[in-house]
Design a protein around this motif. Structure first.
Motif, PDB file in Angstrom:
ATOM      1  N   GLY A  25       0.926  -1.068   0.036  1.00  0.00           N
ATOM      2  CA  GLY A  25       0.192   0.239  -0.072  1.00  0.00           C
ATOM      3  C   GLY A  25       0.782   1.318  -0.208  1.00  0.00           C
ATOM      4  O   GLY A  25       2.477   1.378   0.294  1.00  0.00           O
ATOM      5  N   ARG A  26       0.522   2.274   0.136  1.00  0.00           N
ATOM      6  CA  ARG A  26       1.043   3.306   0.163  1.00  0.00           C
ATOM      7  C   ARG A  26       0.685   4.019   1.742  1.00  0.00           C
ATOM      8  O   ARG A  26      -0.710   3.824   2.389  1.00  0.00           O
ATOM      9  N   VAL A  30      -2.213   4.335   4.423  1.00  0.00           N
ATOM     10  CA  VAL A  30      -2.841   3.448   6.427  1.00  0.00           C
ATOM     11  C   VAL A  30      -3.685   3.704   6.899  1.00  0.00           C
ATOM     12  O   VAL A  30      -3.947   5.104   7.631  1.00  0.00           O
ATOM     13  N   ASN A  37      -2.502  -1.578  12.096  1.00  0.00           N
ATOM     14  CA  ASN A  37      -2.631  -1.060  10.656  1.00  0.00           C
ATOM     15  C   ASN A  37      -3.151  -1.316   9.666  1.00  0.00           C
ATOM     16  O   ASN A  37      -3.009  -2.508   9.907  1.00  0.00           O
ATOM     17  N   TYR A  39      -3.792  -1.832   5.705  1.00  0.00           N
ATOM     18  CA  TYR A  39      -3.557  -1.114   4.658  1.00  0.00           C
ATOM     19  C   TYR A  39      -5.100  -1.923   3.215  1.00  0.00           C
ATOM     20  O   TYR A  39      -5.100  -2.773   2.821  1.00  0.00           O
ATOM     21  N   GLU A  42      -4.529  -4.287   0.730  1.00  0.00           N
ATOM     22  CA  GLU A  42      -5.452  -5.863   1.446  1.00  0.00           C
ATOM     23  C   GLU A  42      -6.700  -5.658   1.386  1.00  0.00           C
ATOM     24  O   GLU A  42      -6.669  -7.878   0.521  1.00  0.00           O
ATOM     25  N   ARG A  99      -9.419  -6.151   9.718  1.00  0.00           N
ATOM     26  CA  ARG A  99      -9.638  -5.779   9.433  1.00  0.00           C
ATOM     27  C   ARG A  99     -10.780  -5.980   7.708  1.00  0.00           C
ATOM     28  O   ARG A  99     -11.033  -5.275   7.109  1.00  0.00           O
TER      29      ARG A  99
END
Length: 136
Positions: A25-26, A30, A37, A39, A42, A99
């Motif tokens: 990722g960037r 995030v 964290n 991403y 993902e 996530r």
């Protein structure tokens, strides 16, 4: 290049056990939710495999308990019915439960910038302006 000779691209990666580098990722994208964290790339990769999903984007949205949380904006594929519950169930636990998007919002299209990429700042602004919720 910085003083130490490093080029800072803003990309985030991870090394596997064999020393292979994977871009995940960037840095500015995030999502920090409850100290974890997350991403967006993902989650977007998981959603790309979800039946009935043409494309998806994940952005951070404010959350009263976790500070911010991932919210997925999904464009259905074709005329097949797609429910937000089905998308959340598909994404649940892949790659980790925390996530999983706290909300899934269905849209026909995603905003794009001049180079054709999804314009995530514009997408987030639209969601905030529309009063979209995070499923709290």
């Amino acid at each position: 290049m910085d003083e130490a000779g490093w080029f800072r691209s803003g990309d985030i990666g991870r090394l596997d056990g064999q020393g292979l580098l994977y871009a995940v990722g960037r840095l500015k994208g995030v999502i920090i939710s409850g100290g974890e964290n997350i991403y967006p790339a993902e989650i977007e990769n998981v959603l790309a495999d979800c039946p009935g999903v043409r494309e998806a984007a994940v952005v951070a949205m404010p959350h009263s308990r976790w500070t911010e949380t991932p919210v997925a904006v999904v464009c259905p594929e074709g005329d097949e019915p797609l429910s937000t519950a089905d998308v959340r169930a598909f994404a649940g636990g892949r790659p980790a439960r925390y996530r999983t998007p706290t909300a899934v919002i269905l849209r026909d299209t995603l905003p794009r910038n001049g180079s054709g990429k999804v314009d995530k700042p514009a997408l987030r602004a639209r969601l905030l302006a529309s009063g979209a919720t995070t499923g709290e």
